[in-house]
Design an enzyme around this catalytic site. Structure first.
Site, PDB file in Angstrom:
ATOM      1  N   GLY A  14      23.526   9.358 -40.980  1.00 35.68           N
ATOM      2  CA  GLY A  14      23.367  10.799 -41.100  1.00 35.68           C
ATOM      3  C   GLY A  14      22.318  11.388 -40.185  1.00 35.68           C
ATOM      4  CB  VAL A  66      31.007   9.299 -44.908  1.00 30.37           C
ATOM      5  CG1 VAL A  66      29.902   8.595 -44.155  1.00 30.37           C
ATOM      6  CG2 VAL A  66      30.724  10.789 -45.046  1.00 30.37           C
ATOM      7  CE1 TYR A 156      20.879  22.732 -51.309  1.00 30.29           C
ATOM      8  CE2 TYR A 156      21.071  21.758 -53.488  1.00 30.29           C
ATOM      9  CZ  TYR A 156      20.876  21.619 -52.126  1.00 30.29           C
ATOM     10  OH  TYR A 156      20.694  20.371 -51.588  1.00 30.29           O
ATOM     11  CE  LYS A 163      21.685  16.815 -51.310  1.00 30.01           C
ATOM     12  NZ  LYS A 163      21.625  15.630 -50.411  1.00 30.01           N
ATOM     13  CG  LEU A 195      21.654  20.841 -38.057  1.00 31.36           C
ATOM     14  CD1 LEU A 195      21.380  21.950 -37.048  1.00 31.36           C
ATOM     15  CD2 LEU A 195      22.401  19.687 -37.380  1.00 31.36           C
TER      16      LEU A 195
END
Length: 263
Positions: A14, A66, A156, A163, A195
């Site tokens: 990543g 992935v 978010y 997450k 980023l």
């Protein structure tokens, strides 16, 4: 510290650019003697990633999607061919469509949900499944989370849900792999300019509020995250698994600003 990871070999997945938390962890691991390999997620990132990999004499630098089990298998076959075994993997991978981070979470699309959960959470499962057979002497898996896994954060949305799934996966994978001596942990860093954070609306407001209100009264740095990762990648953390460590200056204690402006 000197030679904490001497003789260890690790894959960092990543990496995007020099501001990535993945790069901070890579620099710390390299400083402590680790031999490294890297993967990145998009062809356009190669021109940023390759010069960084050259700085630490990386053994492998490879594009890996992935979302593809075949691509993950090819990456780990290359790692096995180069090294035979593997000591650690850093999973620094997350993505959601930017439009899914605007407006209410209620408006999350089915495809946007699937994509965010696939790349940001399921990829850890797929990566660990490929990595575990190479960790014949035990090993360490480390992923990166954020406070949005536990609390609602402005803009978010589905990434917070992803997450949360990632952190649950840390615990279940730790239980699966503990008998093999493989530890699985996470780091939840405070707001850091990367980023990825650039795609979150109102991020500058959150960052400013955080620096003013977190117990340490300052922002977390990439270097602090990199150094904290050494706990999990080295024998210092040999008795720790299934945990997510906050490296956020106490930000999780005080929460988030009640309102943010759109950037």
């Amino acid at each position: 510290m000197s030679g904490l990871l001497e003789g260890r070999r690790g894959l960092i997945m990543g990496l995007a650019n020099e501001r990535s938390l993945a790069w901070a962890i890579a620099r710390a691991a390299h400083r402590e003697g680790a031999e490294l390999a890297f993967s990145y997620g998009l062809p356009a990132l190669e021109k940023r990633v390759q010069p960084l990999a050259d700085q630490v004499d990386a053994a492998i630098v490879r594009l890996c999607d992935v979302q593809s089990d075949e691509d993950i298998e090819r990456l780990f076959a290359e790692v096995e061919g180069a090294w035979g075994t593997l000591d650690f993997v850093v999973h620094a991978i997350a993505f959601a469509n930017r439009d899914e981070l605007k407006g209410p979470y209620l408006d999350t699309s089915r495809e946007g949900f699937r994509l965010a959960l696939d790349i940001s959470a399921y990829s850890l499962v797929a990566v660990v499944r490929a990595a575990a057979p190479l960790m014949t002497g035990g090993g360490s898996i480390l992923t990166l989370s954020y406070l949005g896994a536990e609390r609602t954060l402005p803009h978010y949305n589905v990434m917070g849900v992803a997450k949360a799934a990632l952190e649950a996966s840390v615990r279940y994978l730790a239980a699966d792999l503990g008998p093999q001596g493989i530890r699985v942990n996470g780091i939840s860093a405070g707001p850091v300019r990367t980023l990825a954070s650039a795609g979150i609306g109102g991020f500058r407001t959150v960052l400013d509020w955080y620096a003013e209100n977190a117990p340490l009264r300052r922002a977390t740095t990439q270097g602090e995250v990199g150094d904290a990762a050494l706990l999990f990648l080295s024998d210092w953390g040999r008795g720790i698994t299934g945990e997510v460590l906050y490296v956020d200056g106490g930000y999780h204690i005080v929460g988030v600003p009640p309102t943010v402006r759109e950037d």
